[in-house]
Write a protein that holds these residues in place. Structure first.
Motif, PDB file in Angstrom:
ATOM      1  N   UNK A 150      18.256 -15.717 -19.422  1.00 30.89           N
ATOM      2  CA  UNK A 150      19.381 -17.169 -19.289  1.00 30.89           C
ATOM      3  C   UNK A 150      20.233 -16.925 -18.293  1.00 30.89           C
ATOM      4  N   UNK A 151      20.709 -15.604 -17.737  1.00 34.15           N
ATOM      5  CA  UNK A 151      21.566 -15.790 -16.652  1.00 34.15           C
ATOM      6  C   UNK A 151      20.685 -16.286 -15.197  1.00 34.15           C
ATOM      7  N   UNK A 152      19.401 -15.760 -15.339  1.00 33.73           N
ATOM      8  CA  UNK A 152      18.572 -16.153 -14.157  1.00 33.73           C
ATOM      9  C   UNK A 152      18.400 -17.546 -14.084  1.00 33.73           C
ATOM     10  N   UNK A 153      18.084 -18.151 -15.438  1.00 38.74           N
ATOM     11  CA  UNK A 153      17.818 -19.642 -15.300  1.00 38.74           C
ATOM     12  C   UNK A 153      18.969 -20.337 -14.769  1.00 38.74           C
ATOM     13  N   UNK A 154      20.310 -19.917 -15.309  1.00 38.25           N
ATOM     14  CA  UNK A 154      21.294 -20.467 -15.024  1.00 38.25           C
ATOM     15  C   UNK A 154      21.638 -20.493 -13.270  1.00 38.25           C
ATOM     16  N   UNK A 155      21.199 -19.329 -12.811  1.00 43.67           N
ATOM     17  CA  UNK A 155      21.422 -19.400 -11.163  1.00 43.67           C
ATOM     18  C   UNK A 155      20.398 -20.636 -10.451  1.00 43.67           C
ATOM     19  N   UNK A 156      19.187 -20.377 -11.236  1.00 39.62           N
ATOM     20  CA  UNK A 156      18.176 -21.333 -10.793  1.00 39.62           C
ATOM     21  C   UNK A 156      18.529 -22.632 -10.837  1.00 39.62           C
ATOM     22  N   UNK A 157      19.337 -23.219 -11.974  1.00 42.15           N
ATOM     23  CA  UNK A 157      19.905 -24.383 -11.972  1.00 42.15           C
ATOM     24  C   UNK A 157      20.753 -24.612 -11.204  1.00 42.15           C
ATOM     25  N   UNK A 158      21.752 -23.821 -10.662  1.00 39.93           N
ATOM     26  CA  UNK A 158      22.732 -23.829  -9.767  1.00 39.93           C
ATOM     27  C   UNK A 158      22.107 -24.481  -8.336  1.00 39.93           C
ATOM     28  N   UNK A 159      21.156 -23.483  -7.950  1.00 36.91           N
ATOM     29  CA  UNK A 159      20.568 -23.601  -6.641  1.00 36.91           C
ATOM     30  C   UNK A 159      19.641 -24.909  -6.730  1.00 36.91           C
ATOM     31  N   UNK A 160      18.952 -25.236  -7.778  1.00 38.77           N
ATOM     32  CA  UNK A 160      18.058 -26.410  -7.659  1.00 38.77           C
ATOM     33  C   UNK A 160      18.986 -27.680  -7.485  1.00 38.77           C
ATOM     34  N   UNK A 161      20.199 -27.776  -8.221  1.00 40.14           N
ATOM     35  CA  UNK A 161      21.034 -28.879  -7.959  1.00 40.14           C
ATOM     36  C   UNK A 161      21.534 -29.083  -6.729  1.00 40.14           C
ATOM     37  N   UNK A 162      21.862 -27.811  -6.127  1.00 39.71           N
ATOM     38  CA  UNK A 162      22.290 -27.970  -4.594  1.00 39.71           C
ATOM     39  C   UNK A 162      21.350 -28.394  -3.767  1.00 39.71           C
ATOM     40  N   UNK A 163      19.935 -28.005  -4.023  1.00 39.59           N
ATOM     41  CA  UNK A 163      18.993 -28.241  -2.986  1.00 39.59           C
ATOM     42  C   UNK A 163      18.566 -29.536  -3.239  1.00 39.59           C
ATOM     43  N   UNK A 164      18.655 -30.173  -4.633  1.00 36.58           N
ATOM     44  CA  UNK A 164      18.088 -31.471  -4.619  1.00 36.58           C
ATOM     45  C   UNK A 164      19.193 -32.515  -4.524  1.00 36.58           C
ATOM     46  N   UNK A 165      20.477 -32.233  -4.215  1.00 34.18           N
ATOM     47  CA  UNK A 165      21.836 -33.052  -4.219  1.00 34.18           C
ATOM     48  C   UNK A 165      22.090 -33.604  -5.456  1.00 34.18           C
ATOM     49  N   UNK A 166      21.693 -32.825  -6.648  1.00 32.66           N
ATOM     50  CA  UNK A 166      22.100 -33.352  -7.834  1.00 32.66           C
ATOM     51  C   UNK A 166      23.706 -33.162  -8.009  1.00 32.66           C
ATOM     52  N   UNK A 167      24.583 -33.774  -8.653  1.00 30.28           N
ATOM     53  CA  UNK A 167      26.010 -33.672  -8.831  1.00 30.28           C
ATOM     54  C   UNK A 167      26.042 -32.206  -9.582  1.00 30.28           C
ATOM     55  N   UNK A 168      27.242 -31.547  -9.280  1.00 35.64           N
ATOM     56  CA  UNK A 168      27.488 -30.352  -9.901  1.00 35.64           C
ATOM     57  C   UNK A 168      27.578 -30.536 -11.385  1.00 35.64           C
ATOM     58  N   UNK A 169      27.148 -29.451 -12.301  1.00 34.12           N
ATOM     59  CA  UNK A 169      27.014 -29.837 -13.925  1.00 34.12           C
ATOM     60  C   UNK A 169      28.550 -29.975 -14.211  1.00 34.12           C
ATOM     61  N   UNK A 170      28.691 -30.974 -15.239  1.00 36.09           N
ATOM     62  CA  UNK A 170      29.931 -31.238 -15.706  1.00 36.09           C
ATOM     63  C   UNK A 170      30.812 -29.944 -15.960  1.00 36.09           C
ATOM     64  N   UNK A 171      30.262 -28.992 -16.415  1.00 38.39           N
ATOM     65  CA  UNK A 171      30.942 -27.570 -16.846  1.00 38.39           C
ATOM     66  C   UNK A 171      30.488 -26.665 -16.195  1.00 38.39           C
ATOM     67  N   UNK A 172      31.522 -25.655 -15.749  1.00 38.28           N
ATOM     68  CA  UNK A 172      31.409 -24.399 -15.075  1.00 38.28           C
ATOM     69  C   UNK A 172      32.099 -23.479 -16.023  1.00 38.28           C
ATOM     70  N   UNK A 173      31.186 -22.547 -16.321  1.00 38.72           N
ATOM     71  CA  UNK A 173      31.574 -21.311 -17.063  1.00 38.72           C
ATOM     72  C   UNK A 173      31.989 -20.030 -16.316  1.00 38.72           C
ATOM     73  N   UNK A 174      33.237 -19.759 -16.387  1.00 43.27           N
ATOM     74  CA  UNK A 174      33.538 -18.409 -15.668  1.00 43.27           C
ATOM     75  C   UNK A 174      33.603 -17.345 -16.550  1.00 43.27           C
TER      76      UNK A 174
END
Lengths: 376, 585, 372
Positions: free
Chosen positions: C140-164
């Protein structure tokens, strides 16, 4: 020749009878052979669990906006958490410091405003000393938050949390219940205890008390002594096994997907390995105190710590993993977990059974080899 | 059988050698031992501790293999045909081999099964064994709960579930009272006479050897003699004398003095007098080692005299006189005051009354003996005296106090030597002594002096750094005594101190005890050796928990006088007193 | 008083010598804790370093390749096979070849490009559900990271939530950090209890106990003389584990040694009390050994060492209040990892002292009762 065979059988039978009588009259053996297994069954079945249930967490709601409250409600309704809602971080930290909560979920003051813009922060803080619990807690908390996000998304409120979502499934243990693997492990412990620990004392005891000197000067043969010694403990082991199997099925509801015959046969095989180890230790050191310590160090503790029963073998460094290949308990744990939860997977059963058989032969041979009818 | 027709031999061994090698040293247990036992004979194996008796027994059973030499037992090679041999012989090791958590019947059944006795033969067989051993009342009792004598008899019964061709008994009478001893020997003699079994018995009681056709004397792994016991006795002919000490002198003091003379091989109190064995025949009465005013007469030599004569040549001299107080302090005054007083002492274990209304007194400086058959209650009495066991009722005073409730100060006034060697085996001799010195509150210069005294007086200096568990038997006994005497106790308790010790060690031990008594130490001692009661000032005989006789040895001997008026030995007196008392019940 | 101290001291020295004199028994005091500490330091871990997995890609697009690259590059996931179909993948799991299957559905790429949620299935071997949970968490952590990078690369807005997520006292969530300090208490408990329980039984069996009783020693002095050396040995073994934890496993020590040893001493008191209680009950060495074993099992299982106390049913949680190891574990962990001070540790000190006082006085009573 037939007569000789009959005489042999009669001697073996007499020795078995004698050993059974002694076993029955020794309260400490009964305690170890019967009471301790019962205690372990109850402890493992009812007491021990690696699953998170109602873990205490503090939720810091710095601004009780509807969205934040909704997020908190998600935690409150979850079976995994027992929440304490506070309004400021220091309060939550004090709770964590005193170990009254295991983790903190902080929803900051700007949560709602940032939610509209994207990138609303939620902070998860766990008490990391118990790393496993902390990790599980963290995972569950992240799960609860993402569920909340998906629910909101489903309601068309905001854009997705994804894009890639993970759908996880747990095979063989859909309920994600740690009893499913703790109870088969328990059987390993009980078998090891009866098989190796109890028998490690028997030969040493006779050496110490000088009984063997008289017994040796009779027509008895070493093989008869060994069989006579092991059979009663074999019987005790089978009793323990039945007890464990029945309680795992009827008390703890662990699914049983393999065949009973295979489990029975494999357990008997493992019991022979243990008996062989116990007898070997006992005959080799001839001293109860040393034998008992050796048995604990080489059979019981490895069965608890190195068999893959609690701590997964895949977590260990390679050299330790190689070392565990020398331990019979490792194979038995693998077999039992498979037979209980996955079914008769022959690709696992055959090789492990073969290795266990080899070990049984080796230890019984060694036990017979170090017991000679001689005092030298 | 292998041997010739004229003298079939059950056992024949030639030049047997056996060496045990441990990490630090090797011990030659047997050196060129020859042994031959005619079939159907009864042979005694005698010798001091560590002579190699048990090793020889084990060679015959195939439990040990000889390093060199030929050994044929019942026509079989003892080294190679072990299994075949072991089906034809019976062996009773020193530590029985009984399962203490099995009943008498279960033990018998086990051995019957081991020896393959058919079920149809068993009832008759068991009846015979029960009659022989008189154990039928105890068939259901756990072997662990039997008294020492009964255990030995059961051990013998187990060895005899089928008639073996050769019976080997390793010290079967150690720790057994004279009554049970006599019964055991009757059984053994009957076996030889009726069944024609060949029997080999090792023993520390030399009078027992006299019942045998042949005696083998071992010392330090060598055969000193192998002949008829009478032959050995004859070797002492003209060297044995019975002395009557001059009035006013105790027999044991005369005996102690005689032991120091170089011409004396052995001396021990017997009846009211002293029996002396000289190294050479007495050519001229003027050369006699005893004081001129002593009355003396020649005595008929027995096996023990011959044995002592044979072995004393090789053994070191006895130790010098034991002086308790290193600073030459005078013994405490007021000799004759009552030190121990016991009145109406009772101890029950459940329904069983182990000690039944026992009363006696012991005065300062006396040697007081507690005698009795196995299970008579003497150990229970002894433990109560030492404060190790509570009395059920009655009164008990040692130095004016019940030791169980006594404070440290009064326990510092007694010493105790347990039956088993009870010092810390893993600690060295020095460490044991140091510990007990501190335990008794010795410190500073006095502690140093007493440690020095103990090492000096008990000749322990060569063994100081040896772990006490590895000491030879004689040294252990001395160390135990040293540890119990360092704090100069007024009363010394000794529980069967000589059980299992060889004659020489026993003489040495009693020599020290009499020295102590002379210095005002009160000694309470239990023993199975009736001859040793002669060393006591007074003794009591207990059986079934009650006192049967009490008084000076001479008085006890008189009580047990035979109807024919002959002077009984202490042992005969003991047996007649106990069996008469049992008859009355 | 002084005389009594000297006597007890002599007994302590004697016990000490009896244990330490023999080379074999010296080794048996040092080697087992050392070896166990090293082995269990590596073995007793829930952290996964190698997750054998199978990759079942039904889409075979660029996106799934990118996700695969993430798994491959993680260093934790260890590719075992790329089965062609679900049937074969299933077999890999049941035969324990793979712990995890990552299954990509056919229209993965299309969904992603359309901005729709794209599902990745992860199937884990639940035979050890704890391991399975840990493995899926890594995935799940890997997928999360993939999501972040995908969004950045495809100019999608940041996810509404960021969990630290953050973890205190053990930033990398290593189980060893938990286990090694726990072993400081656990390993010393085993031998301390065994030593005290056996020392009296051994003297009884060898007949030296009577010899001791007729000397001026009182029952309490004998107990004290038996307790002290065992405590010292226990503390010595604990120190050994402390050294290994710091020098070998490099787990930083956050607290004060004074506090640690004060805590360990209180714990040893309780352990020795339990040992003496056993020795008062048992007549032979065998009994003493078995009873010790009987007591050690629940002590270890109900201490929170292998499974958290919070997961136990309430009735059992009350039972753990009698378990000295439970308090000692937390105490040592808090001193070692958190650097907790005495004030914070009061709730652990008090129960240990109470258990120690109760068991010692119980043992003293029993001793005197048995002697009378």
């Amino acid at each position: 020749m037939n007569k000789e065979l009959r005489a042999r059988w009669r001697r073996t039978w007499a020795l078995m009878l004698k050993e059974t009588r002694q076993l029955r009259r020794d309260p400490s053996s009964i305690g170890l052979g019967v009471l301790l297994p019962v205690m372990l069954v109850l402890l493992f079945g009812y007491g021990l669990s690696l699953d998170i249930r109602l873990a205490p967490v503090a939720i810091v709601l710095e601004a009780p906006t509807p969205a934040a409250v909704e997020l908190a409600a998600g935690f409150e309704l979850s079976p995994y958490f027992k929440t304490t809602v506070v309004t400021a971080m220091p309060e939550a930290l004090a709770l964590l410091e005193r170990r009254q909560v295991n983790g903190i979920i902080r929803v900051p003051i700007d949560f709602t405003t940032r939610l509209e813009q994207g990138g609303a922060p939620v902070q998860i803080l766990t008490h990391g000393v118990d790393a496993n619990t902390a990790r599980l807690l963290q995972g569950y908390a992240e799960g609860a938050i993402s569920q909340w996000a998906q629910r909101r998304q489903g309601e068309g409120q905001t854009v997705g949390y994804g894009p890639v979502t993970l759908q996880t499934r747990l095979w063989f243990n859909e309920a994600n219940d740690s009893h499913y693997f703790l109870v088969p492990g328990l059987i390993v412990l009980v078998m090891t205890l009866i098989g190796a620990f109890l028998t490690s004392l028997v030969m040493a005891r006779e050496w110490e008390r000088g009984n063997l000197e008289a017994l040796f000067v009779t027509p008895v043969r070493v093989s008869e002594i060994i069989i006579g010694k092991t059979m009663p403990y074999f019987g005790l082991g089978l009793t323990g096994l039945t007890l464990c199997l029945l309680s795992s099925k009827f008390l703890f509801g662990v699914p049983f997907r393999g065949s009973v015959t295979v489990v029975g046969l494999i357990s008997m095989l493992y019991l022979w390995v243990c008996l062989g180890m116990g007898l070997y230790i006992s005959s080799a050191v001839r001293n109860q105190f040393v034998a008992c310590q050796l048995a604990v160090l080489t059979t019981f503790l490895p069965a608890l710590m190195l068999s893959g029963f609690i701590f997964d073998l895949r977590s260990m460094p390679w050299w330790l993993n190689m070392l565990t290949r020398l331990l019979p308990a490792r194979y038995y744990v693998e077999l039992l977990q498979t037979l209980f939860l996955a079914g008769d997977v022959w690709a696992v059963i055959w090789p492990d059974t073969l290795i266990l058989s080899g070990m049984a032969v080796f230890f019984l041979w060694r036990a017979a080899a170090v017991t000679r009818k001689s005092l030298e | 059988m292998a041997a010739g027709e004229a003298a079939p031999l059950a056992v024949s061994g030639v030049k047997l050698c056996k060496t045990f090698i441990t990490k630090s040293h090797s011990v030659q247990a047997l050196r060129d031992v020859d042994i031959s036992l005619p079939a159907g004979s009864l042979t005694a194996l005698a010798g001091p501790d560590g002579a190699g008796k048990t090793t020889l027994m084990r060679l015959l059973t195939g439990l040990y293999a000889a390093d060199s030499g030929e050994l044929t037992v019942l026509g079989l090679d003892a080294k190679r045909q072990t299994q075949a041999l072991q089906t034809r012989i019976a062996y009773m090791p020193q530590r029985f081999g009984l399962y203490e958590d099995l009943s008498v019947q279960e033990n018998l059944d086990l051995y019957a099964d081991m020896h393959g006795v058919p079920a149809v033969e068993r009832p008759a067989r068991y009846a015979e064994l029960m009659e022989m051993t008189d154990l039928s009342k105890f068939l259901g009792r756990l072997a662990g709960r039997l008294s020492g004598g009964m255990k030995q008899k059961l051990g013998l019964a187990c060895a005899l579930v089928r008639w073996p061709e050769l019976l080997l008994l390793d010290e079967p009478t150690v720790g057994v009272d004279p009554l049970s001893r006599r019964e055991l020997w009757q059984i053994i003699r009957r076996l030889v006479a009726q069944q024609g079994i060949t029997v080999l018995v090792s023993t520390a009681y030399l009078d027992e050897a006299e019942h045998c056709r042949q005696a083998i004397v071992l010392a330090e792994g060598r055969v000193l003699a192998a002949c008829a016991p009478q032959e050995l006795s004859r070797a002492a002919a003209g060297k044995v004398f019975l002395l009557t000490p001059p009035p006013g002198q105790a027999a044991r003091n005369l005996q102690a003095r005689l032991l120091d003379r170089p011409t004396v091989a052995d001396a021990l109190p017997q009846g009211a007098g002293v029996r002396v064995t000289l190294r050479q025949p007495l050519a001229d009465p003027a050369d006699a080692p005893w004081p001129a005013q002593t009355q003396w007469q020649a005595a008929v030599p027995n096996f023990e005299d011959g044995f002592m004569l044979l072995t004393s040549a090789a053994e070191p001299r006895l130790p010098p006189v034991l002086v308790l107080h290193h600073d030459g302090r005078a013994p405490p005054a007021a000799a004759g005051e009552i030190v121990i007083e016991v009145r109406d002492l009772v101890r029950r274990f459940g329904d069983f009354v182990a000690v039944n209304h026992v009363s006696f007194q012991v005065r300062r400086g006396e040697i007081f003996g507690l005698l009795g058959p196995n299970g008579a209650g003497k150990t229970t009495t002894f433990r109560m005296l030492c404060g190790l066991l509570a009395a059920s009722s009655g009164e008990l005073r040692v130095l004016g106090q019940d030791l169980r409730f006594a404070r440290a100060a009064s326990r510092r006034r007694i010493g105790y030597v347990a039956q088993k060697f009870a010092l810390y085996g893993e600690l060295s001799v020095r460490e044991n002594l140091e510990f007990f010195a501190s335990a008794y509150g010795l410190r500073g210069g006095r502690r140093r002096e007493r440690l020095h005294w103990a090492i000096e007086q008990f000749e322990l200096s060569v063994m100081l750094d040896v772990p006490s568990g590895r000491l030879p038997g004689g040294y252990r006994q001395r160390l135990a005594m040293a540890a119990a005497l360092m704090h100069e106790p007024e009363v010394l308790f000794l529980d069967e101190p000589t059980s299992g010790a060889d004659p020489r060690a026993r003489r040495e031990f009693w020599r020290r005890i009499t020295d102590l008594s002379d210095q005002g130490v009160t000694v309470i001692v239990t023993t199975h050796f009736m001859e040793e009661a002669e060393y006591c000032d007074r003794a009591l005989i207990q059986d079934g928990g009650r006192i049967l006789a009490q008084g000076a040895p001479a008085e006890i001997r008189r009580l047990g006088a035979r109807p024919d008026g002959g002077a009984p030995t202490m042992e005969n007196a003991f047996i007649s007193i106990v069996s008469q008392a049992r008859l009355h019940e | 008083m002084w005389a009594m101290c000297l006597r007890v001291w002599a007994l302590t020295i004697k016990e000490w010598l009896a244990v330490l004199k023999d080379k074999r028994s010296r080794l048996s005091l040092i080697m087992p804790p050392l070896v166990q500490c090293l082995i269990y330091g590596y073995a007793a871990t829930y952290d996964l370093n190698h997750i054998p997995y199978a990759w079942l890609d039904n889409d075979r697009g660029a996106a799934s390749q990118a996700l695969y690259a993430k798994f491959a590059g993680s260093g934790v996931f260890d590719l075992r096979a790329t089965p062609p179909n679900a049937e074969q993948a299933r077999r890999l799991i049941s035969e324990r070849e793979a712990l995890l299957i990552v299954q990509i559905e056919t229209d993965f790429q299309r969904h992603l490009e359309l901005g729709e949620p794209a599902a990745v299935q992860v199937i884990a071997d639940g035979r050890n559900s704890n391991t399975a949970a840990a493995a899926t968490a890594y995935a799940s952590a890997i997928v999360d990271q993939f999501n972040v990078e995908w969004r950045a690369a495809h100019g999608a807005p940041p996810p509404p939530l960021q969990v630290f997520s953050r973890s205190w006292y053990n930033p990398n969530l290593e189980t060893r950090w938990y286990m090694a300090p726990s072993m400081i208490a656990t390993l010393s408990l085993v031998q301390t209890m065994m030593l005290t329980a056996l020392s009296v039984a051994r003297e009884r069996e060898q007949g030296t106990f009577d010899q001791l009783l007729v000397t001026p020693y009182s029952a309490n002095e004998i107990m004290l003389g038996k307790a002290l050396p065992a405590m010292f040995i226990g503390l010595g073994q604990a120190s050994l584990v402390v050294v290994v934890a710091q020098l070998w496993f490099h787990i930083p020590f956050a607290g004060s040694y004074l506090t640690l040893y004060a805590g360990l001493s209180a714990f040893m008191l309780a352990a020795v009390g339990a040992g003496l209680l056993i020795s008062a009950f048992s007549a032979t060495m065998q009994q003493a050994m078995l009873y010790t074993f009987f007591l050690l099992m629940p002590f270890m299982l109900l201490s929170g060492l292998t499974t958290p106390i919070g997961n136990m049913p309430e009735s059992l949680q009350y039972l753990t209040l009698m378990n000295p190891l439970r308090f000692a574990l937390t105490l040592v962990q808090r001193v070692y990892l958190e650097g907790a001070d005495l004030a914070l540790l009061r709730p652990y000190f008090m129960p240990l002292l109470i258990i120690g006082a109760l068991s010692l006085s119980g043992a003293a009573l029993l001793f005197r009762y048995r002697l009378n």
